[in-house]
Write a protein that holds these residues in place. Sequence first.
Motif, mmCIF file in Angstrom:
data_model
loop_
_atom_site.group_PDB
_atom_site.id
_atom_site.type_symbol
_atom_site.label_atom_id
_atom_site.label_comp_id
_atom_site.label_asym_id
_atom_site.label_seq_id
_atom_site.Cartn_x
_atom_site.Cartn_y
_atom_site.Cartn_z
ATOM 1 N N ASP A 17 53.681 32.432 1.629
ATOM 2 C CA ASP A 17 54.734 32.118 0.702
ATOM 3 C C ASP A 17 53.756 32.437 -0.696
ATOM 4 N N ALA A 18 54.542 32.632 -1.881
ATOM 5 C CA ALA A 18 54.133 32.845 -2.942
ATOM 6 C C ALA A 18 53.273 31.620 -3.411
ATOM 7 N N PHE A 19 51.910 31.972 -3.854
ATOM 8 C CA PHE A 19 50.865 30.891 -4.136
ATOM 9 C C PHE A 19 50.768 30.965 -5.567
ATOM 10 N N THR A 20 51.229 29.683 -6.418
ATOM 11 C CA THR A 20 50.974 29.754 -7.849
ATOM 12 C C THR A 20 50.024 28.741 -8.364
ATOM 13 N N ILE A 21 49.177 29.006 -9.021
ATOM 14 C CA ILE A 21 48.356 27.950 -10.150
ATOM 15 C C ILE A 21 48.559 28.195 -11.497
ATOM 16 N N SER A 22 48.061 27.457 -12.309
ATOM 17 C CA SER A 22 48.270 27.504 -13.621
ATOM 18 C C SER A 22 48.081 28.991 -14.263
ATOM 19 N N ARG A 23 47.385 29.667 -13.709
ATOM 20 C CA ARG A 23 47.132 31.000 -14.069
ATOM 21 C C ARG A 23 47.899 32.213 -13.625
ATOM 22 N N GLY A 24 48.836 31.845 -12.734
ATOM 23 C CA GLY A 24 49.606 32.828 -12.227
ATOM 24 C C GLY A 24 49.867 32.844 -10.874
ATOM 25 N N THR A 25 51.025 33.705 -10.323
ATOM 26 C CA THR A 25 51.356 33.704 -8.846
ATOM 27 C C THR A 25 50.777 34.919 -8.064
ATOM 28 N N THR A 26 50.544 34.575 -6.770
ATOM 29 C CA THR A 26 49.937 35.748 -5.995
ATOM 30 C C THR A 26 50.835 35.813 -4.765
ATOM 31 N N THR A 27 51.372 37.005 -4.540
ATOM 32 C CA THR A 27 51.945 37.291 -3.148
ATOM 33 C C THR A 27 51.456 37.796 -1.996
ATOM 34 N N GLU A 28 50.177 38.565 -2.579
ATOM 35 C CA GLU A 28 49.217 39.334 -1.512
ATOM 36 C C GLU A 28 47.898 39.267 -2.140
ATOM 37 N N THR A 29 47.087 39.483 -1.203
ATOM 38 C CA THR A 29 45.390 39.555 -1.538
ATOM 39 C C THR A 29 44.974 40.745 -0.764
ATOM 40 N N GLU A 30 43.928 41.361 -1.613
ATOM 41 C CA GLU A 30 43.147 42.288 -0.842
ATOM 42 C C GLU A 30 41.752 41.971 -0.522
ATOM 43 N N ASN A 31 41.175 41.973 0.642
ATOM 44 C CA ASN A 31 39.936 41.638 0.903
ATOM 45 C C ASN A 31 39.270 42.857 1.339
ATOM 46 N N VAL A 32 37.997 42.724 1.382
ATOM 47 C CA VAL A 32 37.133 44.047 2.029
ATOM 48 C C VAL A 32 36.258 43.549 2.955
ATOM 49 N N VAL A 33 36.287 44.149 4.180
ATOM 50 C CA VAL A 33 35.369 43.580 5.573
ATOM 51 C C VAL A 33 34.380 44.469 5.873
ATOM 52 N N VAL A 34 33.290 43.920 5.750
ATOM 53 C CA VAL A 34 31.974 44.596 5.984
ATOM 54 C C VAL A 34 31.543 44.490 7.437
ATOM 55 N N ARG A 35 31.236 45.515 7.957
ATOM 56 C CA ARG A 35 30.657 45.620 9.537
ATOM 57 C C ARG A 35 29.019 46.152 9.438
ATOM 58 N N ILE A 36 28.133 45.226 10.089
ATOM 59 C CA ILE A 36 26.665 45.701 10.188
ATOM 60 C C ILE A 36 26.427 45.873 11.710
ATOM 61 N N THR A 37 26.266 46.871 12.349
ATOM 62 C CA THR A 37 25.875 47.013 13.865
ATOM 63 C C THR A 37 24.500 47.565 14.157
ATOM 64 N N ASP A 38 23.964 46.938 15.140
ATOM 65 C CA ASP A 38 22.613 47.285 15.605
ATOM 66 C C ASP A 38 22.578 48.306 16.559
ATOM 67 N N GLU A 39 21.370 48.498 16.903
ATOM 68 C CA GLU A 39 21.271 49.608 17.811
ATOM 69 C C GLU A 39 21.996 49.567 19.429
ATOM 70 N N GLY A 40 22.303 47.957 19.689
ATOM 71 C CA GLY A 40 22.566 47.849 20.987
ATOM 72 C C GLY A 40 24.267 47.686 20.812
ATOM 73 N N GLY A 41 24.729 47.913 19.699
ATOM 74 C CA GLY A 41 26.219 47.765 19.463
ATOM 75 C C GLY A 41 26.668 46.588 18.954
ATOM 76 N N MET A 42 25.919 45.444 18.879
ATOM 77 C CA MET A 42 26.259 44.165 18.363
ATOM 78 C C MET A 42 26.631 44.313 16.916
ATOM 79 N N THR A 43 27.899 43.561 16.661
ATOM 80 C CA THR A 43 28.427 43.830 14.965
ATOM 81 C C THR A 43 28.352 42.598 14.638
ATOM 82 N N GLY A 44 27.910 42.602 13.508
ATOM 83 C CA GLY A 44 28.097 41.438 12.321
ATOM 84 C C GLY A 44 29.315 41.745 11.415
ATOM 85 N N VAL A 45 30.282 40.675 11.150
ATOM 86 C CA VAL A 45 31.189 40.702 10.275
ATOM 87 C C VAL A 45 31.264 39.908 9.086
#
Length: 347
Positions: free
Chosen positions: A16-44
């Motif tokens: 739903d549209a999210f509004t605070i005193s500074r304005g309204t947001t309908t979508e957000t953009e995140n950035v996801v990082v992945r770090i993988t070791d030599e065995g294929g195990m990944t941290g997110v």
Amino acid sequence: MTLSTEFERVTLELDDAFTISRGTTTETENVVVRITDEGGMTGVGGAAPSPHYGETADTVAAVLPELLDVVEEIDDPHGIHEIERRLREVVCDNPAARCAVSIALHDLAAKRLGVPLYRLWGLDPDAAPTSSYTIGLDTVDRVREKTERAVETGYDVLKLKLGTDRDRELVEAVREAAPDARLRIDANEAWTPRETVAKSSWLAEYGVEFIEQPVSAENPEGLRFAYERSELPIAADESCVTLSDIPKIADRADIANLKLMKCGGLEEARRMIATARAHGLEVMLGCMVESNASIAAGCHLAPLLDYADLDGSLLLAEDPYAGIDLPEGEIRLGDTDRAGTGARRLD
């Protein structure tokens, strides 16, 4: 050992549209990082940049290659202190970008040891407080409807955004729909110091627990004025960004509200919590509107908190990542035996 790293930008629609005193947001953009070791195990880990603090998905994406070069150069997921120190040297700003790397490192380190992150820190999962659920600004009728829906879902700790000429009507609507809920108020810097004091009087009559950041962060003396005269405790959010801010708010607030995306990482958040305790402050951990790629990590800090406001992923229409279960706002760390933060991609 050879660590490999990558990241992706993810656009997330809000339920739903999210509004605070500074304005309204309908979508957000995140950035996801992945770090993988030599065995294929990944941290997110996830970054949820806020333009209010000078960050966007563009700035995060611009600095991440340099930050991830540090990770690959040190090449040790357990060398978290050294890596985070180097990250601050390489990029002194952009805390959300550094935070995504910090979370991914902690996730991978705990996974390699086969334990949930809270156990790596030696924390008691049963000490986690219940998270609040946020009701954004809207018409009085819509706020009442949102509150009714939250109560029906089982949330009994609510945070209401204020900062309008109808604040009292909004509080009355929430109290009508949720007479027994624990209620907190967040004005997002929208009030004057004297307005804060006046409103604290009638807010206390509605059983409000505390007021979050009523006064502009650019007005520290105004915050002190409100703190000294308010009938309710004051939480500092926009006035509490980094570790050095803790001593500055110690005589201007009762509660330090930390956010991972403000402070730049999990190690820094733990230092801020300890410093806030040393200054006699209570501690809350908040969030942006963000995916479980980062919210899950915040949940593991919950046993160190007095208050939690970790509902960012609950405001999304769909989250591509699962995390820690938050039924009715309960942070159920003890219910998971999943190693790391518990964040995992759903597809």
